[in-house]
Design a protein around this motif. Sequence first.
Motif, PDB file in Angstrom:
ATOM      1  N   HIS A  77       3.184  -0.754 -12.022  1.00 20.56           N
ATOM      2  CA  HIS A  77       2.700  -1.843 -11.165  1.00 20.56           C
ATOM      3  C   HIS A  77       3.818  -2.850 -10.899  1.00 20.56           C
ATOM      4  N   CYS A  81       0.390  -7.438 -10.003  1.00 24.64           N
ATOM      5  CA  CYS A  81      -0.728  -6.594  -9.548  1.00 24.64           C
ATOM      6  C   CYS A  81      -2.039  -7.044 -10.185  1.00 24.64           C
ATOM      7  N   LEU A  83      -4.605  -5.164 -10.565  1.00 25.10           N
ATOM      8  CA  LEU A  83      -5.272  -4.037 -11.207  1.00 25.10           C
ATOM      9  C   LEU A  83      -4.853  -3.874 -12.672  1.00 25.10           C
ATOM     10  N   CYS A 108       1.346   2.473  -8.588  1.00 27.35           N
ATOM     11  CA  CYS A 108       0.009   1.980  -8.230  1.00 27.35           C
ATOM     12  C   CYS A 108      -0.105   1.819  -6.707  1.00 27.35           C
ATOM     13  N   CYS A 111      -0.938  -2.395  -5.627  1.00 26.64           N
ATOM     14  CA  CYS A 111       0.147  -3.373  -5.458  1.00 26.64           C
ATOM     15  C   CYS A 111       1.324  -2.797  -4.688  1.00 26.64           C
TER      16      CYS A 111
HETATM   17 ZN   LIG Z   1      -0.685  -2.165  -9.276  1.00 30.32          ZN
END
Ligand SMILES: [Zn+2]
Length: 122
Positions: A77, A81, A83, A108, A111
């Motif tokens: 990431h 990010c 997530l 990812c 992002c």
């Molecule tokens: Zn990410």
Amino acid sequence: MGPDKSLAWILPPDLARLRVLEQWVLLLLEAIRARIAEAEADQRIAAAARPGAVEAPVVQWAIQYGIGRDRRAILVHTGDCRLTSGRTRPATLEQVRDALRQPGVDPCDICGAGRELGLTDP
Ligand SMILES: [Zn+2]
């Protein structure tokens, strides 16, 4: 061939203890890499705070680890990010590039880490 035989004497002979050691070393490696990334981030913050310093990004990257016994890296990431989870650790650019060379590790999609790394089209 296996790993360097000259270190074999420090290892237990049985599979059960080897597995425990393997797990321990992986955890230690993860902790060391997180500390390196934090220390590098601190350095960048200090450098950015100096008068006349060029603007430097702070935490650019993170690696998310799986929940399996071997806690392999699974996703890369950007540092911001949304997530990321409790299994995500800060990482340096070098570490994310290394991680992405392992099978089963992807950038990812949320992002756009792959895009940031120049791995996919914008
Ligand atoms: Zn990410």
